[in-house]
Write a protein that holds these residues in place. Structure first.
Motif, PDB file in Angstrom:
ATOM      1  N   ILE A   8      58.010  20.927 -46.776  1.00 11.39           N
ATOM      2  CA  ILE A   8      57.081  22.043 -46.604  1.00 11.39           C
ATOM      3  C   ILE A   8      57.850  23.295 -46.178  1.00 11.39           C
ATOM      4  O   ILE A   8      57.614  24.392 -46.695  1.00 11.39           O
ATOM      5  CB  ILE A   8      55.982  21.678 -45.577  1.00 11.39           C
ATOM      6  CG1 ILE A   8      55.087  20.588 -46.150  1.00 11.39           C
ATOM      7  CG2 ILE A   8      55.172  22.911 -45.193  1.00 11.39           C
ATOM      8  CD1 ILE A   8      54.069  20.051 -45.168  1.00 11.39           C
ATOM      9  N   VAL A   9      58.786  23.146 -45.266  1.00  7.96           N
ATOM     10  CA  VAL A   9      59.592  24.283 -44.817  1.00  7.96           C
ATOM     11  C   VAL A   9      60.412  24.831 -45.984  1.00  7.96           C
ATOM     12  O   VAL A   9      60.516  26.047 -46.167  1.00  7.96           O
ATOM     13  CB  VAL A   9      60.491  23.877 -43.630  1.00  7.96           C
ATOM     14  CG1 VAL A   9      61.515  24.952 -43.310  1.00  7.96           C
ATOM     15  CG2 VAL A   9      59.647  23.576 -42.406  1.00  7.96           C
ATOM     16  N   MET A  10      60.990  23.956 -46.765  1.00  7.88           N
ATOM     17  CA  MET A  10      61.786  24.387 -47.923  1.00  7.88           C
ATOM     18  C   MET A  10      60.906  25.114 -48.937  1.00  7.88           C
ATOM     19  O   MET A  10      61.305  26.145 -49.490  1.00  7.88           O
ATOM     20  CB  MET A  10      62.468  23.186 -48.585  1.00  7.88           C
ATOM     21  CG  MET A  10      63.632  22.621 -47.802  1.00  7.88           C
ATOM     22  SD  MET A  10      64.971  23.795 -47.640  1.00  7.88           S
ATOM     23  CE  MET A  10      65.705  23.658 -49.244  1.00  7.88           C
ATOM     24  N   ALA A  11      59.707  24.583 -49.190  1.00  9.75           N
ATOM     25  CA  ALA A  11      58.795  25.224 -50.131  1.00  9.75           C
ATOM     26  C   ALA A  11      58.375  26.605 -49.610  1.00  9.75           C
ATOM     27  O   ALA A  11      58.313  27.583 -50.364  1.00  9.75           O
ATOM     28  CB  ALA A  11      57.575  24.341 -50.372  1.00  9.75           C
ATOM     29  N   ARG A  12      58.089  26.668 -48.337  1.00 15.29           N
ATOM     30  CA  ARG A  12      57.697  27.952 -47.739  1.00 15.29           C
ATOM     31  C   ARG A  12      58.859  28.945 -47.829  1.00 15.29           C
ATOM     32  O   ARG A  12      58.669  30.104 -48.167  1.00 15.29           O
ATOM     33  CB  ARG A  12      57.277  27.734 -46.288  1.00 15.29           C
ATOM     34  CG  ARG A  12      56.707  28.990 -45.665  1.00 15.29           C
ATOM     35  CD  ARG A  12      56.223  28.741 -44.261  1.00 15.29           C
ATOM     36  NE  ARG A  12      55.105  27.798 -44.269  1.00 15.29           N
ATOM     37  CZ  ARG A  12      54.772  27.028 -43.263  1.00 15.29           C
ATOM     38  NH1 ARG A  12      55.471  27.070 -42.144  1.00 15.29           N
ATOM     39  NH2 ARG A  12      53.745  26.220 -43.335  1.00 15.29           N
ATOM     40  N   THR A  13      60.066  28.509 -47.525  1.00 10.11           N
ATOM     41  CA  THR A  13      61.244  29.371 -47.599  1.00 10.11           C
ATOM     42  C   THR A  13      61.468  29.853 -49.028  1.00 10.11           C
ATOM     43  O   THR A  13      61.767  31.022 -49.270  1.00 10.11           O
ATOM     44  CB  THR A  13      62.486  28.626 -47.094  1.00 10.11           C
ATOM     45  OG1 THR A  13      62.239  28.152 -45.773  1.00 10.11           O
ATOM     46  CG2 THR A  13      63.706  29.524 -47.087  1.00 10.11           C
ATOM     47  N   VAL A  20      60.234  38.125 -51.749  1.00 12.87           N
ATOM     48  CA  VAL A  20      61.193  39.184 -51.439  1.00 12.87           C
ATOM     49  C   VAL A  20      61.891  39.654 -52.711  1.00 12.87           C
ATOM     50  O   VAL A  20      62.071  40.852 -52.921  1.00 12.87           O
ATOM     51  CB  VAL A  20      62.211  38.694 -50.383  1.00 12.87           C
ATOM     52  CG1 VAL A  20      63.384  39.656 -50.257  1.00 12.87           C
ATOM     53  CG2 VAL A  20      61.523  38.505 -49.052  1.00 12.87           C
ATOM     54  N   THR A  21      62.263  38.730 -53.567  1.00 15.64           N
ATOM     55  CA  THR A  21      62.937  39.080 -54.818  1.00 15.64           C
ATOM     56  C   THR A  21      62.038  39.954 -55.694  1.00 15.64           C
ATOM     57  O   THR A  21      62.476  40.972 -56.233  1.00 15.64           O
ATOM     58  CB  THR A  21      63.347  37.809 -55.583  1.00 15.64           C
ATOM     59  OG1 THR A  21      64.204  37.026 -54.742  1.00 15.64           O
ATOM     60  CG2 THR A  21      64.069  38.151 -56.862  1.00 15.64           C
ATOM     61  N   SER A  26      60.524  45.365 -57.748  1.00 17.71           N
ATOM     62  CA  SER A  26      59.536  46.415 -57.968  1.00 17.71           C
ATOM     63  C   SER A  26      59.947  47.712 -57.276  1.00 17.71           C
ATOM     64  O   SER A  26      59.608  48.799 -57.718  1.00 17.71           O
ATOM     65  CB  SER A  26      58.156  45.976 -57.493  1.00 17.71           C
ATOM     66  OG  SER A  26      58.145  45.794 -56.099  1.00 17.71           O
ATOM     67  N   CYS A  27      60.713  47.635 -56.190  1.00 23.10           N
ATOM     68  CA  CYS A  27      61.198  48.843 -55.506  1.00 23.10           C
ATOM     69  C   CYS A  27      62.127  49.634 -56.411  1.00 23.10           C
ATOM     70  O   CYS A  27      62.116  50.859 -56.392  1.00 23.10           O
ATOM     71  CB  CYS A  27      61.932  48.486 -54.222  1.00 23.10           C
ATOM     72  SG  CYS A  27      60.821  47.992 -52.886  1.00 23.10           S
TER      73      CYS A  27
END
Length: 89
Positions: A8-13, A20-21, A26-27
């Motif tokens: 779950i932590v890995m999936a969330r990360t 972020v990517t 988009s920036c």
């Protein structure tokens, strides 16, 4: 199949990394759009400054014309108050 806390932590990360990517990608697009908008704003600013200078010049010319009219006005009133001259002949 149950997910472990580590999965779950890995999936969330991984999800945060993807977010972020996408945000950073988009920036870059927005930077180009902002550059175009800033360029247009600079052009408009120079046009506004030119118009302001033209308006100031026109205002000064109008003030000079008004001063000349005021000078002439006194002479016209003096001539109108003068007694009528009788024609010769």
């Amino acid at each position: 199949m149950f997910l472990t806390k580590q999965q779950i932590v890995m999936a969330r990360t991984f999800g945060v990394a993807m977010l972020v990517t996408v945000s950073l990608a988009s920036c870059a697009t927005y930077k180009e759009e902002f550059a175009g908008i800033n360029s247009r704003l600079d052009q408009l600013d120079s046009k506004v400054q030119g118009a302001a200078q033209s308006a100031e010049s026109a205002n000064q010319s109008a003030q000079q014309a008004n001063q000349r009219l005021d000078q002439i006005e006194g002479r016209v009133q003096q001539l109108e108050r003068a007694p009528r001259r009788t024609p010769r002949g």
